[in-house]
Design a protein around this motif. Structure first.
Motif, PDB file in Angstrom:
ATOM      1  N   VAL A  18       1.045  -1.202   0.076  1.00 14.11           N
ATOM      2  CA  VAL A  18       0.461   0.277   0.127  1.00 14.11           C
ATOM      3  C   VAL A  18       0.760   1.237   0.644  1.00 14.11           C
ATOM      4  N   LYS A  19       0.351   2.341  -0.557  1.00 11.80           N
ATOM      5  CA  LYS A  19       0.848   3.729  -0.525  1.00 11.80           C
ATOM      6  C   LYS A  19       0.822   3.984   0.681  1.00 11.80           C
ATOM      7  N   LYS A  20       0.166   4.447   1.238  1.00 10.62           N
ATOM      8  CA  LYS A  20       0.021   5.224   2.772  1.00 10.62           C
ATOM      9  C   LYS A  20      -0.622   4.318   3.411  1.00 10.62           C
ATOM     10  N   LEU A  21      -0.661   3.733   4.606  1.00 12.68           N
ATOM     11  CA  LEU A  21      -0.456   2.677   5.009  1.00 12.68           C
ATOM     12  C   LEU A  21      -1.475   2.993   6.194  1.00 12.68           C
ATOM     13  N   ASP A  26      -7.074   2.087   8.051  1.00 14.30           N
ATOM     14  CA  ASP A  26      -8.691   2.926   8.814  1.00 14.30           C
ATOM     15  C   ASP A  26      -9.028   2.649   7.370  1.00 14.30           C
ATOM     16  N   TYR A  27      -9.577   2.523   6.500  1.00 14.56           N
ATOM     17  CA  TYR A  27      -9.555   1.984   5.855  1.00 14.56           C
ATOM     18  C   TYR A  27     -10.223   0.706   5.647  1.00 14.56           C
ATOM     19  N   TYR A  28      -9.363  -0.363   5.886  1.00 14.32           N
ATOM     20  CA  TYR A  28      -9.505  -1.856   6.156  1.00 14.32           C
ATOM     21  C   TYR A  28     -10.612  -1.896   7.502  1.00 14.32           C
ATOM     22  N   GLN A  29      -9.974  -1.198   8.595  1.00 13.11           N
ATOM     23  CA  GLN A  29     -10.479  -1.147  10.101  1.00 13.11           C
ATOM     24  C   GLN A  29     -12.362  -0.757   9.474  1.00 13.11           C
ATOM     25  N   ASN A  30     -12.263   0.895   9.072  1.00 18.36           N
ATOM     26  CA  ASN A  30     -13.777   1.485   9.159  1.00 18.36           C
ATOM     27  C   ASN A  30     -14.315   1.428   7.872  1.00 18.36           C
ATOM     28  N   LYS A  31     -13.556   1.033   7.378  1.00 23.10           N
ATOM     29  CA  LYS A  31     -14.738   0.132   6.147  1.00 23.10           C
ATOM     30  C   LYS A  31     -15.046  -1.297   6.351  1.00 23.10           C
ATOM     31  N   LEU A  32     -14.129  -2.167   5.559  1.00 19.23           N
ATOM     32  CA  LEU A  32     -14.299  -3.543   5.676  1.00 19.23           C
ATOM     33  C   LEU A  32     -14.118  -4.401   7.251  1.00 19.23           C
ATOM     34  N   GLY A  33     -14.336  -4.038   8.119  1.00 18.04           N
ATOM     35  CA  GLY A  33     -14.410  -4.212   9.633  1.00 18.04           C
ATOM     36  C   GLY A  33     -13.834  -5.208   9.724  1.00 18.04           C
ATOM     37  N   LEU A  34     -12.493  -5.395   9.645  1.00 15.38           N
ATOM     38  CA  LEU A  34     -10.954  -5.453   9.578  1.00 15.38           C
ATOM     39  C   LEU A  34     -10.411  -5.101  11.264  1.00 15.38           C
ATOM     40  N   LYS A  35      -9.409  -6.273  12.219  1.00 13.56           N
ATOM     41  CA  LYS A  35      -9.507  -5.423  13.606  1.00 13.56           C
ATOM     42  C   LYS A  35      -8.428  -5.861  13.626  1.00 13.56           C
ATOM     43  N   SER A  36      -6.476  -4.195  13.689  1.00 14.08           N
ATOM     44  CA  SER A  36      -5.612  -4.791  14.075  1.00 14.08           C
ATOM     45  C   SER A  36      -5.503  -5.897  15.196  1.00 14.08           C
ATOM     46  N   VAL A  37      -4.351  -6.330  14.677  1.00  7.44           N
ATOM     47  CA  VAL A  37      -3.465  -7.890  15.639  1.00  7.44           C
ATOM     48  C   VAL A  37      -2.010  -7.234  16.056  1.00  7.44           C
ATOM     49  N   SER A  50     -12.087 -15.522   9.616  1.00  7.43           N
ATOM     50  CA  SER A  50     -10.282 -16.277   9.024  1.00  7.43           C
ATOM     51  C   SER A  50      -9.889 -14.928   8.337  1.00  7.43           C
ATOM     52  N   LEU A  51     -10.279 -14.311   7.455  1.00  5.48           N
ATOM     53  CA  LEU A  51      -9.607 -13.219   6.697  1.00  5.48           C
ATOM     54  C   LEU A  51      -7.979 -12.168   7.333  1.00  5.48           C
ATOM     55  N   PHE A  52      -7.356 -12.278   6.895  1.00  2.45           N
ATOM     56  CA  PHE A  52      -5.986 -12.057   8.033  1.00  2.45           C
ATOM     57  C   PHE A  52      -4.886 -11.213   7.024  1.00  2.45           C
ATOM     58  N   VAL A  53      -5.335 -10.121   6.637  1.00  2.00           N
ATOM     59  CA  VAL A  53      -4.235  -9.297   5.472  1.00  2.00           C
ATOM     60  C   VAL A  53      -3.519  -8.975   6.556  1.00  2.00           C
ATOM     61  N   MET A  54      -1.836  -8.656   5.471  1.00  2.00           N
ATOM     62  CA  MET A  54      -0.832  -8.221   6.193  1.00  2.00           C
ATOM     63  C   MET A  54      -0.716  -7.153   4.910  1.00  2.00           C
ATOM     64  N   LEU A  55      -0.897  -5.582   5.910  1.00  2.00           N
ATOM     65  CA  LEU A  55      -0.200  -4.140   4.953  1.00  2.00           C
ATOM     66  C   LEU A  55       1.049  -3.722   4.899  1.00  2.00           C
ATOM     67  N   GLY A  56       1.564  -3.675   3.484  1.00  2.00           N
ATOM     68  CA  GLY A  56       3.120  -3.239   3.817  1.00  2.00           C
ATOM     69  C   GLY A  56       3.142  -2.047   3.544  1.00  2.00           C
ATOM     70  N   ILE A 114      -8.975   1.321  -1.414  1.00  2.00           N
ATOM     71  CA  ILE A 114      -8.761   2.438  -1.036  1.00  2.00           C
ATOM     72  C   ILE A 114      -8.013   1.894  -2.242  1.00  2.00           C
ATOM     73  N   ASP A 115      -6.808   0.970  -2.142  1.00  2.00           N
ATOM     74  CA  ASP A 115      -5.312   0.682  -2.826  1.00  2.00           C
ATOM     75  C   ASP A 115      -5.457   0.581  -4.484  1.00  2.00           C
ATOM     76  N   GLY A 116      -6.891   0.503  -4.526  1.00  2.00           N
ATOM     77  CA  GLY A 116      -7.064  -0.924  -6.258  1.00  2.00           C
ATOM     78  C   GLY A 116      -6.645  -1.613  -6.158  1.00  2.00           C
ATOM     79  N   HIS A 117      -6.333  -2.509  -4.808  1.00  2.00           N
ATOM     80  CA  HIS A 117      -6.793  -3.933  -4.603  1.00  2.00           C
ATOM     81  C   HIS A 117      -8.691  -4.030  -4.960  1.00  2.00           C
TER      82      HIS A 117
END
Length: 125
Positions: A18-21, A26-37, A50-56, A114-117
């Motif tokens: 991603v360009k701007k972590l 914020d998008y993954y948490q507030n739009k897609l409902g994921l939680k930070s681990v 069971s969806l696990f995303v690693m953003l770099g 938000i990143d085009g994925h």
């Protein structure tokens, strides 16, 4: 003595540049409902069920917007596809393909992050 048990793939994690972590998190948490681990050193890991995303953070790399059809990274199986679709509509997630029954026996819809994925979500009919 060798273990005769066949190897088993027990899960998956999606690694995305991603360009701007901070904006992506914020998008993954507030739009897609994921939680930070976990987060640190340019990385942020998020999960929902069971969806696990690693953003770099990779500010100088090409964005997923530039890879066109190659920007698809996942097909997520869900239970409650219509409820998830409505949740994402309310969150103003960009919907690429409205929820629809497909001839291959899945009810599915697609989004662009938000990143085009691009992600497809499907539930067996």
């Amino acid at each position: 003595m060798e273990d005769d048990k066949a190897p088993e793939m027990t899960g998956n994690r999606y690694v995305l540049a991603v360009k701007k972590l901070s904006e992506s998190v914020d998008y993954y948490q507030n739009k897609l409902g994921l939680k930070s681990v976990w987060h640190g050193d340019g990385w942020h890991f998020l999960v929902r069920d069971s969806l696990f995303v690693m953003l770099g953070e990779c500010p100088d790399d090409r964005s997923a917007f530039e890879t066109e059809n190659h920007s698809y990274f996942a097909y997520i199986e869900v239970e409650g596809i219509d409820q998830l679709y409505q949740e994402y509509l309310r969150a103003e997630v960009e919907i690429l393909h409205p929820v629809k029954d497909q001839p291959w026996g899945q009810r599915e819809f697609g989004i662009r992050t938000i990143d085009g994925h691009r992600i497809m979500f499907g539930e067996e009919i």
